[in-house]
Design an enzyme around this catalytic site. Structure first.
Site, PDB file in Angstrom:
ATOM      1  N   HIS A 177      71.832 -16.783  50.468  1.00  0.00           N
ATOM      2  CA  HIS A 177      72.530 -18.068  50.212  1.00  0.00           C
ATOM      3  C   HIS A 177      73.825 -18.202  50.919  1.00  0.00           C
ATOM      4  O   HIS A 177      73.963 -19.370  51.777  1.00  0.00           O
ATOM      5  CB  HIS A 177      72.844 -18.136  48.740  1.00  0.00           C
ATOM      6  CG  HIS A 177      73.345 -19.488  48.327  1.00  0.00           C
ATOM      7  ND1 HIS A 177      72.487 -20.607  48.038  1.00  0.00           N
ATOM      8  CD2 HIS A 177      74.766 -19.928  48.355  1.00  0.00           C
ATOM      9  CE1 HIS A 177      73.627 -21.456  47.472  1.00  0.00           C
ATOM     10  NE2 HIS A 177      74.590 -21.250  47.876  1.00  0.00           N
ATOM     11  N   GLU A 178      74.823 -17.308  50.950  1.00  0.00           N
ATOM     12  CA  GLU A 178      75.720 -17.462  51.577  1.00  0.00           C
ATOM     13  C   GLU A 178      75.718 -17.270  53.147  1.00  0.00           C
ATOM     14  O   GLU A 178      76.237 -18.038  53.961  1.00  0.00           O
ATOM     15  CB  GLU A 178      76.977 -16.382  51.483  1.00  0.00           C
ATOM     16  CG  GLU A 178      77.169 -16.135  49.719  1.00  0.00           C
ATOM     17  CD  GLU A 178      77.541 -17.595  48.936  1.00  0.00           C
ATOM     18  OE1 GLU A 178      78.131 -18.405  49.548  1.00  0.00           O
ATOM     19  OE2 GLU A 178      77.031 -17.746  47.700  1.00  0.00           O
ATOM     20  N   GLY A 191      79.846 -16.226  42.085  1.00  0.00           N
ATOM     21  CA  GLY A 191      78.911 -15.401  42.790  1.00  0.00           C
ATOM     22  C   GLY A 191      79.512 -14.527  44.007  1.00  0.00           C
ATOM     23  O   GLY A 191      79.773 -13.824  44.124  1.00  0.00           O
ATOM     24  N   ALA A 192      79.651 -15.746  44.819  1.00  0.00           N
ATOM     25  CA  ALA A 192      80.330 -15.517  46.285  1.00  0.00           C
ATOM     26  C   ALA A 192      80.662 -16.664  46.880  1.00  0.00           C
ATOM     27  O   ALA A 192      80.484 -17.894  46.408  1.00  0.00           O
ATOM     28  CB  ALA A 192      79.203 -14.847  46.933  1.00  0.00           C
ATOM     29  N   MET A 193      81.319 -16.630  48.014  1.00  0.00           N
ATOM     30  CA  MET A 193      81.928 -17.838  48.869  1.00  0.00           C
ATOM     31  C   MET A 193      81.656 -17.430  50.191  1.00  0.00           C
ATOM     32  O   MET A 193      81.868 -16.345  50.903  1.00  0.00           O
ATOM     33  CB  MET A 193      83.115 -17.679  48.495  1.00  0.00           C
ATOM     34  CG  MET A 193      84.148 -18.918  49.187  1.00  0.00           C
ATOM     35  SD  MET A 193      83.557 -20.651  48.772  1.00  0.00           S
ATOM     36  CE  MET A 193      83.720 -21.451  50.102  1.00  0.00           C
ATOM     37  N   GLU A 194      80.967 -18.485  50.883  1.00  0.00           N
ATOM     38  CA  GLU A 194      80.627 -18.524  52.380  1.00  0.00           C
ATOM     39  C   GLU A 194      81.672 -18.780  53.295  1.00  0.00           C
ATOM     40  O   GLU A 194      81.432 -19.353  54.482  1.00  0.00           O
ATOM     41  CB  GLU A 194      79.752 -19.813  52.349  1.00  0.00           C
ATOM     42  CG  GLU A 194      80.157 -21.077  52.551  1.00  0.00           C
ATOM     43  CD  GLU A 194      80.003 -21.793  50.959  1.00  0.00           C
ATOM     44  OE1 GLU A 194      79.962 -21.147  50.131  1.00  0.00           O
ATOM     45  OE2 GLU A 194      80.013 -23.087  51.105  1.00  0.00           O
ATOM     46  N   ASN A 195      83.131 -18.530  53.194  1.00  0.00           N
ATOM     47  CA  ASN A 195      84.018 -18.578  54.325  1.00  0.00           C
ATOM     48  C   ASN A 195      83.442 -18.218  55.672  1.00  0.00           C
ATOM     49  O   ASN A 195      82.781 -17.280  55.423  1.00  0.00           O
ATOM     50  CB  ASN A 195      85.115 -17.802  53.731  1.00  0.00           C
ATOM     51  CG  ASN A 195      85.457 -17.708  52.367  1.00  0.00           C
ATOM     52  OD1 ASN A 195      85.750 -18.678  51.779  1.00  0.00           O
ATOM     53  ND2 ASN A 195      85.216 -16.428  51.763  1.00  0.00           N
ATOM     54  N   HIS A 207      74.608 -20.683  54.500  1.00  0.00           N
ATOM     55  CA  HIS A 207      75.602 -21.627  54.318  1.00  0.00           C
ATOM     56  C   HIS A 207      76.150 -21.885  55.786  1.00  0.00           C
ATOM     57  O   HIS A 207      77.018 -22.935  56.011  1.00  0.00           O
ATOM     58  CB  HIS A 207      76.760 -21.561  53.349  1.00  0.00           C
ATOM     59  CG  HIS A 207      76.669 -21.990  51.892  1.00  0.00           C
ATOM     60  ND1 HIS A 207      76.389 -23.394  51.988  1.00  0.00           N
ATOM     61  CD2 HIS A 207      76.612 -21.300  50.804  1.00  0.00           C
ATOM     62  CE1 HIS A 207      76.209 -23.587  50.569  1.00  0.00           C
ATOM     63  NE2 HIS A 207      76.673 -22.547  49.933  1.00  0.00           N
TER      64      HIS A 207
HETATM   65  N1  B3K Z   1      80.309 -22.452  47.570  1.00  0.00           N
HETATM   66  C1  B3K Z   1      80.545 -21.610  46.747  1.00  0.00           C
HETATM   67  C2  B3K Z   1      80.974 -21.841  45.211  1.00  0.00           C
HETATM   68  C3  B3K Z   1      82.328 -22.377  45.132  1.00  0.00           C
HETATM   69  C4  B3K Z   1      82.814 -22.650  43.809  1.00  0.00           C
HETATM   70  C5  B3K Z   1      83.978 -23.281  43.544  1.00  0.00           C
HETATM   71  N2  B3K Z   1      84.278 -23.141  42.076  1.00  0.00           N
HETATM   72  C6  B3K Z   1      79.580 -20.635  46.563  1.00  0.00           C
HETATM   73  C7  B3K Z   1      78.186 -21.036  46.905  1.00  0.00           C
HETATM   74  O1  B3K Z   1      77.631 -21.975  46.429  1.00  0.00           O
HETATM   75  O2  B3K Z   1      77.569 -20.542  47.784  1.00  0.00           O
HETATM   76 ZN    ZN Z   2      76.349 -22.404  47.744  1.00  0.00          ZN
END
Ligand code: B3K
Ligand code: ZN
Length: 874
Positions: free
Chosen positions: A302-303, A266-270, A306
């Site tokens: 959600h992101e 879905g997405a990534m919280e970098n 995080h």
């Molecule tokens: N932390 C990421 C998920 C990463 C998945 C790696 N295979 C997105 C999330 O949960 O917000």
């Molecule tokens: Zn997450």
């Protein structure tokens, strides 16, 4: 040629084996010289020894070409390249390490590490993708300050982004340019991000409660600017909500979100630079449905959340994943519930628990929310870690109450901000801040499986006592035989026949409505109960358990009307439906006709006609459990009987309530599309009515008219789903028209691919195969693949489980192709095979044969290896 995944026999890691790292890295200075097939990465790290006895620095690395290695500026030759990275021998206690690597983003179809999405570059590093960029201590408990310089062609890639603040930029004389970024917050490598490309940018600002000005930037593909507004609104709402409800403020001067088309999840919280699947950013009324809008709100939230629960406090090791995920899902659920309808959000979250999460608990991959053993970490981004993890946080919230829970959060941040923590640290903070013992509660972290809570009640009229006997039992799960009683918050309410709440009195004292169930068997005896009450249980789904109780129809019908809380009313309706679904599956199996008492129809009619209720809630009450959820009620699943019963049930309800459904359908027509909650609610009910009416004579006319008149994707898709589900004559023309209109837009076409996948027609598989040749389809794009393949294999049970095994063969073909190109996506698609033991002998044998075929593949990726192996040995 696709890149080959690692071929060595995969080995498992155990939570119990955790050891602090021998070395740490405090600072890393990265330079990326971006080129499609040969990108150079120079990483200059400040390394410090942590364990006195250590002499070798062992770095992780995967698919890297080592170009240069230096220590303190001098070339270093005392090293070895290994299967899993690089071991550098006889290193000093503190030193500067320079590593230059070459990588090939173009060939990176795994979408992990640095890869190309369309014309641009982007990264995905969680869980273990950074090791595909450079040799590094790629583990979440090594936190470093990152400085990143990105060099690329200026004309095609005007935007060069990374984490933190932009500190410098310049032009080179060969048509290239560079930008340098610095992130002041130490972070693990999984939170690193880089993006390069050409975009349209939506800009806004946010002033935090303490007055910090934050620049907000959303980057989308050229031409998509008109689809970014809702993401921006959702981001601003998230920032505000986190300040108000959790007292948490954003901490950098800039927050960026980039939408990309090729993304595994879905997405990534970098940190400061979220990368999103475009599905969770892009929306306007003509391309996105109300459900898409809700998805965007929750994933953006959600992101963002995080940033505190994940980034400021991260995980010590990957076994602790639920520390950040369970907690952040809890936070995003609360966000959506505070902004929208709490009951509707709760209902949808509970559907996920009772459907796919309970199924995961029953299968060969069953694991506790904090797993003990992992082969491929990407396989543990599961419904158990996320959704059940969130339920575990919610139970603590229920036990402590909002005020104490917030005190626990505050203490958690005081203790662990800027560090890598464990699940146990979190529970400890909750316990210490509240003074409430969570000793037994901690078992939720280590015990897998879904507990069954069995309730028996007895009324003693002479004594005016009501006795409730509660037994809990958790069946053995894969690899975990022994189960202990859990601490279950069990929310109940008793009603008299007038629908009034009876105060709960035990031993002369009034007690709270959330009972602490802690033993295998426990009796609660309530006093001063003047008449036999109706009991409402597991209110709000107060624990992730299966409730067993022999309800009488009239009690459920009573609760559908009188229960004080909306969730409990919905749940009573679901239990009533479940009773008759089970009964009719039996009837079908015995060759008898479908039957439903008039009183049950009337109960649902009553809800449909109740004008005091939120239309979105009514739509939920009138939504039947999915065939997959129903399958989970059985030891041996009869897919055909279940499908037949669900179809009959829809038909009978539609026929019996046709006048009411039709009247409500017409009365809820709205003049113009808005995304306000009440407008969405009306559409939800109107389109639920349409889905029922599709089973009646009016169906074709209504679906056809709605498709033609619709000015928004919600109503368009509702018309198409109704036509698809009921195989109406208008289906074909709609499908053609839609494809003609949207072929250029993969994201919109996904909706069409989903309908092809869920097509109930007998020749569904032929259609799916033909659809793979559609110009908008691309097996390399995870969204396209999931839309078509997963909707067929996971959500079209009757066709996927065709007795001739054709569906199974199809899945194996897809998995074989994806095993080399993108094993992470393959590993999600394989799920239907893992449940093979729940089917009849013939289907079991067919599925097992497919699993064995997969097991025999040369180069089986460890993602699939782990699941196939567990499924076969179960
Ligand atoms: N932390 C990421 C998920 C990463 C998945 C790696 N295979 C997105 C999330 O949960 O917000
Ligand atoms: Zn997450």
């Amino acid at each position: 040629m696709a890149e080959q995944p690692t071929t060595t026999q995969p080995t498992a890691k155990y939570r119990a084996d955790y050891q602090a790292p021998d070395y740490t890295i405090t600072d890393i200075d990265l330079t990326f010289d971006l080129h499609d097939t040969a990108t150079r990465v120079v990483a200059v790290s400040q390394v410090k020894r942590q364990a006195v006895q250590a002499t070798s620095l062992i770095l992780d690395g995967d698919s890297l070409k080592l170009v240069r290695l230096e220590i303190n500026g001098e070339s270093w030759t005392d090293y070895q390249e290994t299967d899993s990275g690089l071991t550098i021998h006889n290193v000093p206690a503190a030193f500067e390490l320079t590593i230059e690597t070459e990588i090939n983003p173009q060939k990176n179809t795994l979408l992990e590490g640095l890869y190309k999405s369309g014309e641009g570059f982007c990264t995905q590093c969680e869980a273990e993708g950074f090791r595909r960029i450079t040799f590094y201590l790629d583990r979440p408990d090594v936190l470093a300050r990152f400085k990143t310089k990105v060099i690329a062609d200026q004309a095609s890639m005007p935007y060069l982004l990374s984490n933190g603040n932009r500190i410098d930029a310049g032009e080179l004389d060969n048509g290239r340019h560079w930008v340098q970024w610095e992130d002041p917050f130490p972070k693990p490598s999984y939170l690193f991000a880089l993006v390069a490309g050409d975009f349209d940018v939506l800009r806004d600002t946010y002033t935090t409660k303490s007055g910090r000005n934050v620049a907000l930037e959303i980057f989308v593909d050229k031409g998509n600017l008109d689809r970014a507004d809702y993401a921006m609104t959702s981001l601003i709402n998230s920032m505000k909500w986190d300040e108000e409800r959790f007292g948490l403020e954003y901490d950098l001067d800039i927050y960026m979100i980039v939408a990309v088309d090729f993304f595994n999840m879905g997405a990534m919280e970098n940190k400061g630079l979220n990368i999103f699947n475009s599905k969770y950013v892009l929306a306007n009324p003509s391309t996105a449905t109300d459900t898409d809008y809700q998805g965007i709100e929750s994933v953006i939230g959600h992101e963002y959340f995080h940033n505190w629960t994940g980034n400021r406090v991260t995980c010590r090791d990957w076994f602790q994943l639920s520390l950040k995920e369970g907690l952040t899902v809890f936070r995003d659920q609360e966000f959506s519930s505070d902004l929208g309808s709490r009951p509707v959000n709760r209902i949808n979250n509970v559907r996920i628990m009772r459907g796919p999460q309970f199924a995961e608990d029953r299968g060969p991959m069953s694991h506790p929310i904090r797993p003990e053993k992992v082969i491929e970490m990407n396989n543990f981004y599961t419904l158990t870690v996320y959704e059940k993890g969130s339920e575990v946080i919610r139970m603590m919230h229920t036990l402590l109450g909002e005020a104490k829970f917030q005190a626990g959060m505050k203490l958690y941040f005081e203790r662990h901000d800027g560090t890598a923590a464990t699940c146990d640290d979190f529970v400890q903070a909750m316990e210490d801040a509240s003074g409430i013992s969570l000793a037994q509660f901690r078992r939720w972290y280590s015990q897998a499986g879904t507990p069954v809570v069995n309730v028996a009640t007895e009324y003693d009229a002479a004594q005016k006592r009501y006795r409730v006997t509660i037994k809990q039992h958790t069946a053995p799960t894969a690899g975990q035989e022994e189960k202990l009683p859990l601490h279950i918050p069990f929310d109940i309410e008793l009603y008299n026949r007038q629908g009034e709440v009876i105060a709960l009195q035990c031993n002369g004292k009034e007690i709270h409505h959330v009972l602490d169930v802690t033993e295998a068997e426990q009796v609660f005896e309530f006093e001063q109960v003047d008449e036999e009450p109706v009991i409402s249980m597991l209110r709000e789904f107060s624990a992730p358990v299966i409730l067993e109780y022999d309800y009488r129809d009239e009690d459920l019908i009573f609760l559908m009307v009188h229960a004080r809380n909306a969730f409990a009313r919905w749940d009573a309706g679901q239990i009533l439906l479940a009773k008759y679904i089970r009964e009719n599956v039996k009837r079908v199996q015995q060759g008898e006709a479908f039957a439903l008492p008039e009183s049950v129809v009337d109960a649902f009619r009553g809800v449909l006609l109740d004008e005091t209720l939120d239309p979105a809630f009514i739509a939920e009450v009138l939504t039947l459990p999915s065939e997959n959820e129903i399958a989970g009620w059985y030891e041996t699943v009869d897919v055909d009987a279940i499908h037949q019963v669900v179809s009959e049930l829809e038909k009978v309800l539609a026929t019996e309530m046709v006048d009411e459904l039709s009247a409500i359908y017409h009365s809820l027509a709205q003049p113009a599309y808005t995304i306000a909650h009440d407008a969405m609610a009306k559409r939800a009910l109107r389109n639920r009515c349409l889905a029922f009416l599709a089973n009646t004579e009016q169906g074709d006319k209504l679906a056809s008219a709605q498709y033609q008149q619709s000015d928004n994707m919600t109503d368009t898709m509702a018309a198409m789903s109704a036509a698809n589900g009921a195989q109406l004559p208008c289906r074909e023309a709609q499908m053609k028209d839609f494809s003609d209109k949207w072929t250029h837009d993969g994201l919109v076409m996904d909706k069409w691919f989903i309908l092809q996948g869920k097509n109930p027609a007998e020749n569904a598989l032929d259609n799916v195969r033909a659809t793979m040749a559609h110009p908008a389809f691309d097996l390399k794009n995870p969204n396209r693949t999931r839309s078509l393949v997963a909707s067929f294999c996971a959500n079209n049970p009757v066709r996927f489980h065709a007795k001739d095994g054709s569906g199974y063969q199809f899945l194996t073909e897809i998995l074989t192709a994806l095993n080399t190109s993108n094993p992470q996506v393959a590993s999600r698609l394989i799920e239907p095979f893992l449940k093979y033991r729940q089917y009849d002998a013939q289907r079991q044998a067919l599925m097992r044969a497919e699993l064995e075929k997969l097991a025999g593949l040369e180069n089986l990726a460890k993602d699939l290896f782990e699941k196939v192996q567990k499924a076969l040995e179960q």
